[in-house]
Structures are given as structure tokens and as C-alpha cells.
Motif scaffolding. Structure first.
Motif: not given
Length: 317
Positions: A78, A112, A209
Motif C-alpha cells: 500500500a 492499495h 479495502r
């Protein structure tokens, strides 16, 4: 033991990035699952060492150097990306910084990307307000991320509470306190504590998420009108605030004040249009905040709570 996921946090020594680092490393479960890589220009400075003392890894990178940005992101699951428009006051420069992070994330296969975005004011206002570049440039990066196919969520910080105490809300020469903006007292402002609450929202984004991919998370405590902000000040500090008031400034007076504080004519007009957005079109276009706050494990800081910890209000009764 399962391998920890790496989150690379840009602006790690700033208000937003620092809040993300502290929130993740201050949560025992998150700390077990995540490694935090804080990005800063100088890893030797005290603020970077303070992050290391919390358990963060720090790496050096410059947002104006795409190669260093890619190197910082490598291996990350991420990324939290944030930029500071006011450093260069250039819409194009801010977009290029955001693009460098996006390109680095795409190359690294990041799963992400959490982008600190803002609404496109030119579009939101149907062309009435075209000068709020520090919003539009971030929105342009958001568009680039959506087009790139990188799995992303869009963190949308509200109006910083830190702008008020000692700044827009300050003691007058008469000794009384006044909150002054170039908009009516009924204008709604989505107040947000960037230093304490950015991490709360980003942690919620990471933990949810699948629910938040592709979505905008409106990060604010709630909408407060200008008049309500003053009324709550009076209630919080009944002695010091008994004569506090809200002043709606003429646009020319507000711009003149910005210029007297060292802003350019261009920046003063940008900030005036930023304030006009609140009243004329809504900071988030009038969107409600409730759904965004559903991802929070800890409540967002209220204006009443913030006032009690603000240094500029520390001596008030």
C-alpha cells in the motif's frame, strides 16, 4: 509468522503522513500486520528519528525526483500519497509529484493506493471558481490514478481545524475574540483535525479495502456553520469567549489581509475562491459525511475537543 505488508507513507514528517504513521504503529493489531515505511527528504532530521523510535523504517526520497520515488515504493503493498501545493504554488508541479507516485505504484504492483485528494472546484462550480488550484491539481492526480487502473481509494481531508485558533479565529485589539471569513455565518464547514484524525481515516480505509476501493472518503468531524463555531467557542470558554463574534469580511478586505500576510495577489484570489466554495457550492458539493465515518474505529475529533487542546487557546477560561 506471516510476512508483514509494507505501507509506504509519503510526507511522513508532515501533519497528514505523520498521523498515518502514528495511527498504524500505535495500534497493536495493525503493527503486527504492517511495516510502515516513512518517506522524507532527510532521514537524519529529528522528526524522522522520532518516527523511527515508534518503529517506522525511514527512507529518503524527493517528490520532484521520480527515480527516488519509485525506489521508495518498491516492495510496497500500500501507499499513502500526499503533496504540498503551497511549497511551489504550482498546479503542474503538484500534478507531476502525484504522477511520480502513481507511476511508481503501478510499476511496483501496489495493491492499495490511498491518495490525499480534494474535489475539482472548477468542475464542481461549473466554471464559476477556476482559481482553486490546490484542489484542482489533487483532483487531476485522482483522475490519473483512476485511469491508470491502480487499486485506489481517495482520502478527502476537510477544512483544517488548525487554520482557526490564532489565525482566522483570534483575539482582536479590543481583547475580544472574532472568527472572520468572507462568507455568511450560515456557511457550512466540514472541520477536520489533520494531525490526529488523518490516521484514523486511513487506518479505516486499509481495514476496509474491498469496501472502499474506487471510493472517496470524506474526512471531517461534521459540518459546522461559522456562527456555530463561535457559539461553541463561547460555551467552551465562557469567560474569555463571552463577547466573541463572527465577522463576515468583504471580499476585498479578505484579499487585502492575505496579501498583508505575505500572499501574492494570485494566491489571495485562490484563497478567496476557496472560501467562496464553502458557501456557494459546498466544500464537498454538499455530500453527507455519515457513510465515510462508518469505517472509523475511533470517533473523529470534534471542534469542542480541538479547542481544548489548541495552543492558541491554551490560556483561555
Amino acid at each position: 509468522m506471516a510476512t508483514k505488508k509494507i505501507i509506504t507513507v509519503f510526507g511522513a514528517t508532515g501533519a497528514q503522513g505523520g498521523s498515518v504513521v502514528k495511527s498504524i504503529l500505535g495500534d497493536a493489531k495493525m503493527k503486527e500486520a504492517w511495516t510502515v515505511r516513512g518517506v522524507t527528504r532527510d532521514t537524519s532530521k529529528p522528526s524522522a528519528k522520532a518516527l523511527e523510535s515508534l518503529g517506522a523504517e525511514t527512507v529518503a526520497a524527493d517528490l520532484n525526483d521520480a527515480a527516488s520515488v519509485k525506489a521508495a515504493i518498491k516492495g510496497s503493498y500500500a501507499v499513502f500519497g500526499v503533496t504540498n501545493y503551497w511549497e511551489k504554488q504550482s498546479k503542474e508541479a503538484e500534478f507531476q509529484q502525484g504522477k511520480a507516485m502513481a507511476d511508481g505504484a503501478k510499476e511496483a504492483g501496489v495493491q492499495h493506493f490511498v491518495w490525499s485528494s480534494l474535489p475539482n472546484v472548477t468542475k464542481l462550480s461549473n466554471g464559476a471558481l477556476t482559481g482553486v488550484e490546490h484542489f484542482d491539481s489533487k483532483a487531476q492526480v485522482e483522475e490519473y490514478l483512476r485511469e491508470s487502473g491502480i487499486p485506489s481509494s481517495f482520502f478527502m481531508p476537510g477544512f483544517y481545524m488548525s487554520n482557526l485558533p490564532g489565525g482566522m479565529f483570534r483575539q482582536q485589539p479590543t481583547g475580544e475574540y472574532a472568527f472572520s471569513l468572507p462568507i455568511p455565518g450560515s456557511s457550512p464547514i466540514p472541520l477536520f483535525d489533520s494531525e490526529d484524525d488523518t490516521g484514523k481515516f486511513v487506518k479505516g480505509i486499509l481495514l476496509n479495502r474491498e469496501k472502499v476501493l474506487g471510493k472517496r472518503i470524506l474526512a471531517a468531524s461534521r459540518y459546522y456553520t461559522c456562527d456555530e463555531i463561535v457559539e461553541l467557542f463561547k460555551q467552551t470558554f465562557p469567560e474569555s469567549g463571552k463577547n466573541a463574534k463572527y465577522n463576515e469580511l468583504p471580499h476585498t478586505v479578505f484579499k487585502g489581509a492575505m496579501i498583508s500576510f505575505g500572499r501574492s495577489e494570485f494566491a489571495a484570489e485562490e484563497l478567496l475562491q476557496n472560501m467562496r466554495l464553502l458557501n456557494e457550492f459546498g466544500y464537498y458539493g454538499g455530500e453527507p459525511l455519515e457513510e465515510s465515518k462508518e469505517i472509523l474505529e475511533e470517533p473523529a475529533t470534534t471542534w469542542e475537543e480541538y479547542m481544548k487542546k489548541a495552543k492558541a487557546f491554551a490560556e483561555l477560561k
